[in-house]
Design an enzyme around this catalytic site. Structure first.
Site: not given
Length: 178
Positions: A131, A134
């Site tokens: 991700c 993130c």
């Protein structure tokens, strides 16, 4: 059960992974809590029963009960957040990024350990789960807290090596039953 057991189980063709596993767990500039919390959170993120068993037993002898629980929480919350934030980013419609997630994630604000350690573990798990949003978010928090890039890189190295260990051992187990 230990890191040494995992290293012994790795086949000859994975010598680099074996050597890297030894290196990241013995020559780190991270504190023991940062190191072993990252190793445990990453092991959980791999979903490999064997790696989880071996790492959790060793980590339990090093981490406090609170840190052990927080590392598990990092893996759990990022399993949710990495899917959500990666998906809202990959859709390509920036409006999703402005919408409230409406997902409970209070553990990030109160993880039960030093927030920097928890952020480091979340970053490492986010690397395994792929991700980018993130990764950027946790890296910014860590850098804003004064953590040097070299220590952030340590967490990324841990994630890469623990993931490679799990992938190799899982592949060998599958090949053995084929």
């Amino acid at each position: 059960m230990s890191i040494d057991s995992l290293k012994s189980a790795l086949p000859d063709y994975a010598k680099d992974t074996k050597l890297n596993l030894g290196s990241v767990t013995t020559t780190s500039a991270l504190t023991d809590q940062q190191l072993w919390g990252a190793v445990l959170a990453c092991a959980l993120a791999t979903r490999s029963a064997r790696v989880i068993a071996e790492v959790s037993e060793e980590a339990a002898g090093i981490l406090s009960a609170e840190a052990f629980k927080a590392a598990k929480a990092a893996a759990s919350i990022m399993a949710m957040n990495n899917v959500y934030y990666r998906a809202t980013h990959l859709i390509g419609d920036e409006q999703y990024g402005t919408m409230p997630a409406r997902l409970r994630m209070t553990v990030i604000g109160n993880p039960g350990v030093d927030k920097v350690d928890f952020e480091l573990w979340c970053l490492a798990v986010s690397a395994i789960n792929g991700c980018g949003r993130c990764l950027e978010s946790h890296e910014q928090v860590l850098r804003g807290s004064g953590m040097p890039r070299e220590q952030i890189q340590e967490a990324l190295r841990i994630a890469a090596v623990v993931n490679a260990t799990a992938a190799t051992l899982e592949a060998e187990a599958a090949l053995a039953t084929a």
